[in-house]
Design a protein around this motif. Structure first.
Motif, PDB file in Angstrom:
ATOM      1  N   ARG A   1      -6.178   7.985  14.421  1.00  0.00           N
ATOM      2  CA  ARG A   1      -5.702   6.696  13.716  1.00  0.00           C
ATOM      3  C   ARG A   1      -6.504   6.469  12.588  1.00  0.00           C
ATOM      4  O   ARG A   1      -6.235   6.117  11.491  1.00  0.00           O
ATOM      5  CB  ARG A   1      -5.840   5.480  14.812  1.00  0.00           C
ATOM      6  CG  ARG A   1      -5.587   4.150  14.105  1.00  0.00           C
ATOM      7  CD  ARG A   1      -5.676   3.007  15.100  1.00  0.00           C
ATOM      8  NE  ARG A   1      -4.796   1.891  14.765  1.00  0.00           N
ATOM      9  CZ  ARG A   1      -4.314   1.121  15.668  1.00  0.00           C
ATOM     10  NH1 ARG A   1      -4.752   1.178  16.919  1.00  0.00           N
ATOM     11  NH2 ARG A   1      -3.506   0.300  15.174  1.00  0.00           N
ATOM     12  N   LYS A   2      -7.799   6.898  12.407  1.00  0.00           N
ATOM     13  CA  LYS A   2      -8.858   6.595  11.558  1.00  0.00           C
ATOM     14  C   LYS A   2      -8.333   7.530  10.048  1.00  0.00           C
ATOM     15  O   LYS A   2      -8.408   7.157   9.134  1.00  0.00           O
ATOM     16  CB  LYS A   2     -10.215   7.062  11.839  1.00  0.00           C
ATOM     17  CG  LYS A   2     -11.070   6.824  10.884  1.00  0.00           C
ATOM     18  CD  LYS A   2     -12.561   6.752  11.267  1.00  0.00           C
ATOM     19  CE  LYS A   2     -13.680   6.713  10.252  1.00  0.00           C
ATOM     20  NZ  LYS A   2     -14.943   7.049  10.578  1.00  0.00           N
TER      21      LYS A   2
ATOM     22  N   LEU B   1       0.610   6.699  20.690  1.00  0.00           N
ATOM     23  CA  LEU B   1       0.872   7.541  19.471  1.00  0.00           C
ATOM     24  C   LEU B   1       2.333   7.908  19.046  1.00  0.00           C
ATOM     25  O   LEU B   1       3.142   7.952  20.016  1.00  0.00           O
ATOM     26  CB  LEU B   1       0.094   9.022  19.649  1.00  0.00           C
ATOM     27  CG  LEU B   1       0.486   9.992  18.570  1.00  0.00           C
ATOM     28  CD1 LEU B   1      -0.415   9.596  17.277  1.00  0.00           C
ATOM     29  CD2 LEU B   1      -0.049  11.272  19.035  1.00  0.00           C
TER      30      LEU B   1
ATOM     31  N   ILE C   1       0.470   4.868  14.963  1.00  0.00           N
ATOM     32  CA  ILE C   1       0.436   4.289  15.983  1.00  0.00           C
ATOM     33  C   ILE C   1       1.590   3.160  16.372  1.00  0.00           C
ATOM     34  O   ILE C   1       1.677   2.268  15.466  1.00  0.00           O
ATOM     35  CB  ILE C   1      -1.056   3.638  16.172  1.00  0.00           C
ATOM     36  CG1 ILE C   1      -2.087   4.610  16.046  1.00  0.00           C
ATOM     37  CG2 ILE C   1      -1.230   2.903  17.568  1.00  0.00           C
ATOM     38  CD1 ILE C   1      -2.287   5.775  16.870  1.00  0.00           C
TER      39      ILE C   1
ATOM     40  N   ASP D   1      -2.636   3.304  10.401  1.00  0.00           N
ATOM     41  CA  ASP D   1      -2.137   2.875  11.449  1.00  0.00           C
ATOM     42  C   ASP D   1      -0.547   3.226  11.765  1.00  0.00           C
ATOM     43  O   ASP D   1       0.019   2.873  12.707  1.00  0.00           O
ATOM     44  CB  ASP D   1      -2.005   1.298  11.036  1.00  0.00           C
ATOM     45  CG  ASP D   1      -3.620   0.894  11.407  1.00  0.00           C
ATOM     46  OD1 ASP D   1      -4.369   1.504  11.888  1.00  0.00           O
ATOM     47  OD2 ASP D   1      -3.826  -0.253  10.693  1.00  0.00           O
TER      48      ASP D   1
END
Length: 400
Positions: free
Chosen positions: A50-51, A64, A58, A55
């Motif tokens: 995610r980082k 996911l 997600i 976003d």
């Protein structure tokens, strides 16, 4: 236990083969399943993904968006490499844990799409690739996985080619036919090779060499099979400091030369005593190679030479379909040097190669057992030793 690597391109039908191996009794660890598990909500790997990718990959429920992530990474090599850097270590760690938990004596299968791409095949005793026609794979992905055709082709392009997988793998299972035909092929591989090989490992038995001489015409696959065996042995011995090199030698290392269908490999060590150390013997056993403790040397050349320079240790394969002999010799010794010289001499001197082939054919007519045939070649080797060294002097040959 026997370690098996299983791979194949996306849409090849690898899961069908994996499922049948599981039904036959193998313990199958599926890398795709592991990859999904480490990306579940709450897992640290998902947070890293995610980082890195934002976003948008997600979903609202915290899971996911696999299709969305795939659309990003399979069209961008840099993004794919970044994803691999995040997920690869976690997948490898979990797979190692699962395989360590496999009961002793079971066949352990690593079902891994990227087995070749990651070079993991060198860790397995034997690797299997499932092959299917490219257009059939695309059709399967579109019809059964609801992928867009271009998306399917992008994913396939991001993986190894069929040729690359075939070069690294020992067994090819074709999945272009009916499901029943594929299952039958898996059953044959299991009964003829995997199960008896595992039994040899469990019982500590070598492969059985035919009692009758079986010299065959040159085979195109000897070079690839030799290269795979060399790579696996080198990997097994990677932490043994005394090892200097691993080389394919003997008749099967010489193109265009008829030979027994036996792979000969030479392992060079700084001191021969290192080959008797527990770490060396254990590493060879992990690679599926067992010692012939009664063989301690080659015939010294020339006649009357000091036998100390011709000492060696010998290991044999446990694969019922692949006879292999591994000769461990001290780096710089006459025996070590001659194994390399003999190969290179025959590779470069076609006339000498033909003389050797003629001698083999002559001896085949006189001796019908392997041991008698091997012994009968010694007089020819004695004369060849002198000619090979004369060639080495004339060409300034040195061991590479």
């Amino acid at each position: 236990m026997l370690r098996v690597g299983l791979t194949g391109g996306i849409g090849s039908g690898k899961s069908t083969v994996a499922g049948r191996l599981g039904e036959l009794g193998a313990a199958v660890v599926d890398a795709d399943v592991v990859a999904r598990e480490i990306m579940e909500p709450g897992q640290p790997v998902l947070a890293q993904v995610r980082k890195r990718f934002g976003d948008d990959v997600i979903r609202a429920d915290g899971t996911l968006d696999r299709a969305g992530l795939a659309a990003i990474v399979f069209t961008d090599p840099e993004a794919l490499a970044a994803l691999d850097a995040i997920t690869g270590p976690a997948i490898a760690e979990r797979i190692a844990q699962l395989r360590e938990a496999v009961p002793a004596g079971a066949v352990s299968v690593h079902d891994m799409p990227l087995l070749v791409e990651r070079g993991l095949w060198v860790r397995e005793h034997v690797s299997i690739v499932v092959e299917t026609d490219v257009e059939t794979r695309v059709r399967r992905l579109v019809e059964h996985r609801d992928l867009d055709e271009q998306d399917a082709r992008n994913r396939m392009a991001a993986q190894a080619s069929d040729a690359e997988r075939r070069a690294a793998c020992d067994i090819v299972i074709n999945n272009d036919g009916t499901p029943a035909e594929t299952i039958a092929a898996v059953d044959a591989v299991w009964s003829e090779r995997l199960d008896p090989w595992n039994e040899n490992l469990v019982q500590g038995r070598h492969s059985r060499r035919p009692e009758r001489v079986a010299v065959v015409e040159p085979r195109d696959d000897w070079a690839w099979r030799g290269a795979r065996l060399v790579a696996k042995i080198a990997h097994a011995l990677r932490d043994v400091a005394a090892v200097t090199e691993v080389e394919h030698v003997g008749s099967t290392s010489v193109p265009h030369l008829l030979a027994k269908d036996v792979l000969d490999v030479q392992v060079g060590v700084r001191e021969l005593d290192a080959a008797d150390a527990p770490e060396f013997r254990d590493a060879m056993r992990v690679a599926g190679l067992l010692p012939f403790d009664h063989i301690t040397g080659d015939t010294p050349h020339p006649d009357g030479a000091d036998g100390d320079g011709w000492r060696k240790r010998v290991y044999g394969s446990t694969d019922p379909k692949e006879i292999a002999h591994v000769h461990v010799r001290e780096n710089g010794s006459p025996a070590w040097r001659f194994a390399l010289l003999f190969r290179d001499w025959l590779v470069h001197e076609a006339s000498e190669r033909e003389l050797y082939a003629t001698e083999k054919r002559r001896l085949l007519g006189l001796h019908d057992t392997t041991s008698a045939y091997v012994d009968a070649k010694e007089p020819w080797f004695a004369a060849a030793f002198t000619r090979a060294h004369a060639w080495a002097a004339a060409t300034n040959w040195t061991p590479r």
